[in-house]
Design a protein around this motif. Sequence first.
Motif, PDB file in Angstrom:
ATOM      1  N   TYR A  55      20.016  31.230  -3.041  1.00 62.91           N
ATOM      2  CA  TYR A  55      19.475  30.816  -4.415  1.00 62.91           C
ATOM      3  C   TYR A  55      18.085  30.911  -4.597  1.00 62.91           C
ATOM      4  O   TYR A  55      17.577  30.338  -5.736  1.00 62.91           O
ATOM      5  CB  TYR A  55      19.998  29.366  -4.693  1.00 62.91           C
ATOM      6  CG  TYR A  55      21.463  29.181  -4.323  1.00 62.91           C
ATOM      7  CD1 TYR A  55      22.216  29.514  -4.966  1.00 62.91           C
ATOM      8  CD2 TYR A  55      21.586  28.289  -3.031  1.00 62.91           C
ATOM      9  CE1 TYR A  55      23.864  29.293  -4.594  1.00 62.91           C
ATOM     10  CE2 TYR A  55      22.852  27.979  -2.789  1.00 62.91           C
ATOM     11  CZ  TYR A  55      24.041  28.542  -3.509  1.00 62.91           C
ATOM     12  OH  TYR A  55      25.251  28.209  -3.221  1.00 62.91           O
ATOM     13  N   GLY A  56      17.434  31.801  -3.761  1.00 61.52           N
ATOM     14  CA  GLY A  56      15.872  31.908  -4.393  1.00 61.52           C
ATOM     15  C   GLY A  56      15.739  33.292  -4.959  1.00 61.52           C
ATOM     16  O   GLY A  56      14.755  33.727  -5.244  1.00 61.52           O
ATOM     17  N   THR A  57      16.891  33.950  -5.118  1.00 59.24           N
ATOM     18  CA  THR A  57      16.657  35.442  -5.875  1.00 59.24           C
ATOM     19  C   THR A  57      16.860  35.141  -7.422  1.00 59.24           C
ATOM     20  O   THR A  57      17.963  34.653  -7.805  1.00 59.24           O
ATOM     21  CB  THR A  57      17.561  36.268  -5.233  1.00 59.24           C
ATOM     22  OG1 THR A  57      17.202  36.695  -3.875  1.00 59.24           O
ATOM     23  CG2 THR A  57      17.460  37.604  -5.849  1.00 59.24           C
ATOM     24  N   SER A  86      11.054  29.172  -6.695  1.00 61.57           N
ATOM     25  CA  SER A  86      12.321  29.388  -6.959  1.00 61.57           C
ATOM     26  C   SER A  86      12.752  28.280  -5.808  1.00 61.57           C
ATOM     27  O   SER A  86      14.116  27.830  -5.828  1.00 61.57           O
ATOM     28  CB  SER A  86      12.570  30.673  -6.149  1.00 61.57           C
ATOM     29  OG  SER A  86      12.070  30.747  -4.987  1.00 61.57           O
ATOM     30  N   CYS A  87      12.053  27.604  -4.897  1.00 60.41           N
ATOM     31  CA  CYS A  87      12.488  26.449  -4.134  1.00 60.41           C
ATOM     32  C   CYS A  87      13.541  27.045  -3.285  1.00 60.41           C
ATOM     33  O   CYS A  87      14.484  26.039  -2.843  1.00 60.41           O
ATOM     34  CB  CYS A  87      12.858  25.326  -4.900  1.00 60.41           C
ATOM     35  SG  CYS A  87      11.584  24.496  -6.038  1.00 60.41           S
ATOM     36  N   GLY A  88      13.745  28.191  -2.631  1.00 58.96           N
ATOM     37  CA  GLY A  88      14.470  28.400  -1.746  1.00 58.96           C
ATOM     38  C   GLY A  88      14.406  29.891  -1.276  1.00 58.96           C
ATOM     39  O   GLY A  88      13.918  30.594  -2.104  1.00 58.96           O
ATOM     40  N   PRO A  89      14.615  30.248  -0.096  1.00 57.80           N
ATOM     41  CA  PRO A  89      14.784  31.751   0.455  1.00 57.80           C
ATOM     42  C   PRO A  89      15.630  32.667  -0.420  1.00 57.80           C
ATOM     43  O   PRO A  89      16.484  32.360  -1.111  1.00 57.80           O
ATOM     44  CB  PRO A  89      15.458  31.603   1.803  1.00 57.80           C
ATOM     45  CG  PRO A  89      15.268  30.336   2.091  1.00 57.80           C
ATOM     46  CD  PRO A  89      15.463  29.424   0.760  1.00 57.80           C
ATOM     47  N   ALA A 118      10.569  30.460   1.509  1.00 58.67           N
ATOM     48  CA  ALA A 118      11.066  30.454   0.037  1.00 58.67           C
ATOM     49  C   ALA A 118      10.347  31.763  -0.575  1.00 58.67           C
ATOM     50  O   ALA A 118       9.254  32.151  -0.278  1.00 58.67           O
ATOM     51  CB  ALA A 118      10.353  29.361  -0.867  1.00 58.67           C
ATOM     52  N   SER A 119      11.105  32.437  -1.484  1.00 62.48           N
ATOM     53  CA  SER A 119      10.799  33.606  -2.381  1.00 62.48           C
ATOM     54  C   SER A 119       9.483  33.357  -3.136  1.00 62.48           C
ATOM     55  O   SER A 119       9.206  31.993  -3.347  1.00 62.48           O
ATOM     56  CB  SER A 119      11.959  34.074  -3.035  1.00 62.48           C
ATOM     57  OG  SER A 119      12.276  33.028  -4.139  1.00 62.48           O
ATOM     58  N   MET A 120       8.798  34.130  -3.497  1.00 60.18           N
ATOM     59  CA  MET A 120       7.577  34.091  -4.366  1.00 60.18           C
ATOM     60  C   MET A 120       8.051  33.612  -5.690  1.00 60.18           C
ATOM     61  O   MET A 120       9.109  33.899  -6.318  1.00 60.18           O
ATOM     62  CB  MET A 120       6.923  35.559  -4.433  1.00 60.18           C
ATOM     63  CG  MET A 120       7.756  36.692  -5.444  1.00 60.18           C
ATOM     64  SD  MET A 120       6.764  38.131  -5.667  1.00 60.18           S
ATOM     65  CE  MET A 120       6.205  38.769  -4.269  1.00 60.18           C
ATOM     66  N   PRO A 121       6.966  33.015  -6.117  1.00 58.39           N
ATOM     67  CA  PRO A 121       7.205  32.396  -7.537  1.00 58.39           C
ATOM     68  C   PRO A 121       7.488  33.366  -8.542  1.00 58.39           C
ATOM     69  O   PRO A 121       6.889  34.305  -8.358  1.00 58.39           O
ATOM     70  CB  PRO A 121       5.914  31.723  -8.065  1.00 58.39           C
ATOM     71  CG  PRO A 121       5.270  31.329  -6.606  1.00 58.39           C
ATOM     72  CD  PRO A 121       5.681  32.540  -5.722  1.00 58.39           C
TER      73      PRO A 121
END
Length: 476
Positions: free
Chosen positions: A135-137, A128-131, A335-338
């Motif tokens: 924009y990581g959700t 996801s390249c972000g928390p 960063a959020s999990m893939p």
Amino acid sequence: MAGDWYLYEVFQAFLSAPAYHLLLEAFLVLWILRLILTKSYKPHKTRLGAKEKEELIAEWTPEPLVPDTPSDHYTLHPRVVDGKPGKTVTINGKKILNMGTLNFLNMIENKAMEEAAITSLKTYGVGSCGPRGFYGTVDAHLQLEDKLAKFLGVEEAVLYSFGFSTISSAIPAYAKRGDVLFVDAGVSFAIQQGIAASRSHVRYFKHNDVDDLKRLLQLQADTDSKHPKRARVIRKFVIVEGLYLNYGDICPLPELVAIKQEYCVRLFVEESLSFGVLGASGKGVTEHFGISVDEVDLICGSLENALAAIGGFCCGKSYVIDHQRLSGLGYCFSASMPPMIASAAITSLEQLENNPDIFSALVRNSRWLHEKISSIPGVEVGGDPISPVKHISLKDCGENGEQETRMLEEIVQEAENQGVALTVARYLHNEEAHPLRPSIRLAVSSSLTQPDLTLALRVISNACASVHRRDLDAVE
């Protein structure tokens, strides 16, 4: 004209000010100028001759960047794994039975999980390249959170991208400086890190000893009665594991819930091992004891063991979980999990729901192996009989931890030579809150057949006997 009037007013204020006030202001101005213009550090200049320089260089002995490591240290001889560490594992080119990884339900070889991950990879990409808050959700994260909440029967769940950081972020999100934590002395290193980050007062009670916990809580209650105003702002937490990684036994949850209600404390249960293991449908220690999840203020767990995914979760009441979305450091800044991992974990949960017999198979294998290994001469088995985590230690090593560790490593190597992969439990001894006895940590899987279990028992028994004989011969 306005400027002249302003200067006139300033001059009149200067004349009317007390003399001591003017002197103080002048002193402060001069002191500030001195601080600005004076160097804070004046190095002492020493001129050395060529001979003195050579003597200093000859006397200087640099400290090693790392401590000396014995030539037989296990880190210098790593075991290289090829392929999936499933029911069997290929180590250094040799395929053997896997009793070393925490793959309790053998989900790592589940084809449906693989297909879900590949489909998600094609849809969302690798990461996801972000928390989560930036924009990581993606919808896969929301679906997994909803799936976990429904599976466990709670209002809400929140995901973390790394299992270790889940509990170590959750604890300091609620407990702050001045609060009091009552912690089981046998908790894992991840919990210890969360405790340190909270900067709260810590009271360790003896492992799985509810009487010692009640003693500490009563002492705290006596202190609070003497300082009622301060007691009103102090929050108190009890922190335990559902199934202890370092011991393999189960927390006495019914007694802990009763203590929680008696002393008005908050109860946190870390279920990284018990989730997907205990209970008729794998819902953890609450289902195992038949206790409502509402009796536990916060449940944390890992997706990296029973579900064979990556990351962790916390679940409970909505107002409790929402707090972590702004205060959980691992949630806010990692960063959020893939998304493909989230999709695989959703499929893994569906597999648990569709195959409840998998848990009875795990309990059956764990109980059988516990009973049989306990009968091996010179060996002690730690942990609950139904726990898939067993700790094997040696009876006759006394307090000599180094000798016991060496013998356990020899047993592991001998077992590997005979076709079974085991592992010695490793700890950061200089950083652990309490010393832990050396042991072999054995992990049981639901996919093991009776021939597999018989092979494991025979190899462990032979390896222990062989190392004991070798040790006796060395003494003679």
